[in-house]
Design a protein around this motif. Structure first.
Motif, PDB file in Angstrom:
ATOM      1  N   LEU A  33       0.879  -1.091   0.070  1.00 36.45           N
ATOM      2  CA  LEU A  33      -0.100  -0.043  -0.074  1.00 36.45           C
ATOM      3  C   LEU A  33       0.914   1.296   0.036  1.00 36.45           C
ATOM      4  O   LEU A  33       0.709   2.215  -0.534  1.00 36.45           O
ATOM      5  CB  LEU A  33      -0.965  -0.008   1.239  1.00 36.45           C
ATOM      6  CG  LEU A  33      -1.820   1.202   1.348  1.00 36.45           C
ATOM      7  CD1 LEU A  33      -2.942   1.271   0.263  1.00 36.45           C
ATOM      8  CD2 LEU A  33      -2.720   1.146   2.632  1.00 36.45           C
ATOM      9  N   GLN A  34       1.994   1.283   0.620  1.00 34.69           N
ATOM     10  CA  GLN A  34       2.845   2.465   0.825  1.00 34.69           C
ATOM     11  C   GLN A  34       3.592   2.561  -0.271  1.00 34.69           C
ATOM     12  O   GLN A  34       3.536   3.651  -0.994  1.00 34.69           O
ATOM     13  CB  GLN A  34       3.900   2.080   1.944  1.00 34.69           C
ATOM     14  CG  GLN A  34       4.850   3.273   2.321  1.00 34.69           C
ATOM     15  CD  GLN A  34       5.774   3.038   3.302  1.00 34.69           C
ATOM     16  OE1 GLN A  34       6.408   1.823   3.122  1.00 34.69           O
ATOM     17  NE2 GLN A  34       6.296   4.088   4.021  1.00 34.69           N
ATOM     18  N   THR A  35       3.893   1.576  -1.073  1.00 34.33           N
ATOM     19  CA  THR A  35       4.636   1.592  -2.444  1.00 34.33           C
ATOM     20  C   THR A  35       3.545   2.194  -3.476  1.00 34.33           C
ATOM     21  O   THR A  35       4.003   3.125  -4.048  1.00 34.33           O
ATOM     22  CB  THR A  35       5.166   0.219  -2.754  1.00 34.33           C
ATOM     23  OG1 THR A  35       5.979  -0.230  -1.977  1.00 34.33           O
ATOM     24  CG2 THR A  35       5.804   0.430  -4.336  1.00 34.33           C
ATOM     25  N   LYS A  38       3.410   6.013  -2.899  1.00 34.10           N
ATOM     26  CA  LYS A  38       4.291   6.487  -3.562  1.00 34.10           C
ATOM     27  C   LYS A  38       4.386   6.620  -4.877  1.00 34.10           C
ATOM     28  O   LYS A  38       4.741   7.685  -5.530  1.00 34.10           O
ATOM     29  CB  LYS A  38       5.626   5.749  -2.917  1.00 34.10           C
ATOM     30  CG  LYS A  38       5.950   6.108  -1.707  1.00 34.10           C
ATOM     31  CD  LYS A  38       7.314   5.387  -1.304  1.00 34.10           C
ATOM     32  CE  LYS A  38       7.808   5.639   0.289  1.00 34.10           C
ATOM     33  NZ  LYS A  38       8.887   4.978   0.456  1.00 34.10           N
ATOM     34  N   ASN A  39       3.787   5.558  -5.643  1.00 35.80           N
ATOM     35  CA  ASN A  39       3.870   5.609  -7.126  1.00 35.80           C
ATOM     36  C   ASN A  39       2.654   6.679  -7.667  1.00 35.80           C
ATOM     37  O   ASN A  39       3.065   7.217  -8.538  1.00 35.80           O
ATOM     38  CB  ASN A  39       3.427   4.251  -7.718  1.00 35.80           C
ATOM     39  CG  ASN A  39       4.759   3.250  -7.337  1.00 35.80           C
ATOM     40  OD1 ASN A  39       5.825   3.746  -7.265  1.00 35.80           O
ATOM     41  ND2 ASN A  39       4.580   1.876  -7.552  1.00 35.80           N
ATOM     42  N   ILE A  40       1.787   6.724  -6.942  1.00 31.54           N
ATOM     43  CA  ILE A  40       0.500   7.441  -7.128  1.00 31.54           C
ATOM     44  C   ILE A  40       1.160   8.907  -7.019  1.00 31.54           C
ATOM     45  O   ILE A  40       0.875   9.733  -8.015  1.00 31.54           O
ATOM     46  CB  ILE A  40      -0.700   7.219  -6.464  1.00 31.54           C
ATOM     47  CG1 ILE A  40      -1.361   5.919  -6.737  1.00 31.54           C
ATOM     48  CG2 ILE A  40      -1.773   8.269  -6.633  1.00 31.54           C
ATOM     49  CD1 ILE A  40      -2.445   5.496  -5.900  1.00 31.54           C
ATOM     50  N   ALA A  41       1.600   9.187  -6.025  1.00 32.53           N
ATOM     51  CA  ALA A  41       2.279  10.671  -5.714  1.00 32.53           C
ATOM     52  C   ALA A  41       3.392  10.998  -6.663  1.00 32.53           C
ATOM     53  O   ALA A  41       3.139  12.035  -7.195  1.00 32.53           O
ATOM     54  CB  ALA A  41       2.810  10.756  -4.262  1.00 32.53           C
ATOM     55  N   SER A  42       4.000  10.216  -7.038  1.00 37.07           N
ATOM     56  CA  SER A  42       5.107  10.249  -8.213  1.00 37.07           C
ATOM     57  C   SER A  42       4.609  10.916  -9.545  1.00 37.07           C
ATOM     58  O   SER A  42       4.863  11.630 -10.156  1.00 37.07           O
ATOM     59  CB  SER A  42       6.121   9.201  -8.256  1.00 37.07           C
ATOM     60  OG  SER A  42       7.123   9.325  -9.176  1.00 37.07           O
TER      61      SER A  42
END
Length: 336
Positions: A33-35, A38-42
């Motif tokens: 979920l954290q990864t 991070k991908n969505i935010a990136s």
């Protein structure tokens, strides 16, 4: 309530809570979920950077256009005023000579019969009226163009100039040149250096390039690629009617294709054999290509961080566009 049963339930719950397997599953889920976050935010950061860079580019173009309009109007009015000043000076000079001649006349009768009514300069004060009106009209037109340009930029943003997901582009092996190897998933084109013995096909290129299966028009979209860090390559878009043989078939060397390219360690943009330098040399092998078909814009970006604008072609597209890739001692991969 049976105390023994209650204790048994508590032991089961305790066993579940301290179970290494369950903890590991929960930990993996949270890490995933954290990864994902991070991908969505990136991705959101990349889109925001590209969007704002696009706005800056459009505002720069608008600024240049409006400033050129102002300079052109200034030149027009200034030229008109200069011409009238010259006429006035010539007229004044002629009148001065005439007056001097009259003053030296000895014949009083001739002097009395001379027409001196036309020597007055009292009507010269209105000569600038037309220029002032023209300048005011030009100011209104320039103001309208400025507001219209800003409105178009705002509309392009609110209308969703950038789609949410990259296109799923696949390559058409029937168009691949003889030395181009296309991967099984139809996502990667690489130069093999050997004849791939492709079946004969009327759409096949003579050069080491390949088109996408789908064509695109009447919409805004983007697609992404990853390239080799060595060798030579070109990426862009072209009409399906691009030639298949001869110099006119090479991407960027005709009126039917637009691309950026890496050649001899230099990066340039090319269309119709006109080569343009990029504002900077990319350092990362990932690129995003935006197409706004109706606006007639094809833009290239380097995916960072930071995401940086490389080049924008402006054209009046008349046919659907296909993705096109050219490779030489290199490879290009379409990113899903």
């Amino acid at each position: 309530m049976d105390v023994a049963c209650e204790k048994e339930d508590l032991r089961n719950i305790y066993g579940y809570l301290v179970s290494d397997e369950e903890q590991e599953k929960e930990s993996q889920y949270l890490q995933q979920l954290q990864t994902k976050m991070k991908n969505i935010a990136s991705t959101m950061k990349e889109r925001t950077t590209v969007l704002l860079q696009g706005l800056r580019d459009q505002l720069t173009v608008l600024e240049r256009t409006v400033l050129c309009d102002i300079s052109a109007k200034e030149q027009q009015v200034s030229s008109s005023i200069s011409q009238k000043l010259k006429v006035m000076k010539d007229d004044l000079y002629c009148k001065t000579l005439f007056v001097e001649e009259l003053c030296t006349m000895m014949d009083d009768l001739t002097l009395l019969q001379s027409d001196i009514d036309g020597l007055s300069c009292a009507d010269q004060g209105d000569n600038g009226g037309d220029e002032a009106a023209g300048l005011a009209l030009g100011e209104d037109l320039i103001s309208d163009n400025l507001h219209s340009g800003i409105a178009d930029i705002v509309t392009s943003v609110t209308g969703g100039i950038y789609v949410q997901r990259a296109l799923d582009v696949t390559l058409n092996i029937n168009t691949a040149g003889s030395s181009v190897h296309v991967s099984d998933d139809l996502k990667t084109a690489s130069w093999s250096g050997q004849n791939q013995n492709h079946a004969e096909h009327p759409e096949r290129f003579e050069y080491n390039q390949v088109l996408s299966v789908r064509s695109f028009c009447n919409r805004r979209l983007f697609w992404e690629v990853e390239t080799s860090e060595t060798g030579n390559w070109m990426i862009g878009m072209a009409y399906i009617s691009i030639d298949r043989l001869g110099r006119e078939s090479l991407v960027g060397d005709n009126k039917k294709s637009w691309c950026i390219r890496r050649y001899d360690n230099e990066y340039t943009a090319s269309h119709d054999r006109r080569v343009s330098e990029l504002p900077h040399q990319p350092s990362l092998p990932r690129f995003r290509i935006y197409l706004d078909y109706q606006a007639g814009q094809l833009s290239f970006y380097e995916l960072g961080p930071p995401t940086r604008h490389l080049y924008t072609f402006t054209a009046s597209f008349t046919e659907p566009l296909h993705v096109i890739v050219w490779v030489w001692s290199s490879w290009v991969k379409i990113r899903s």
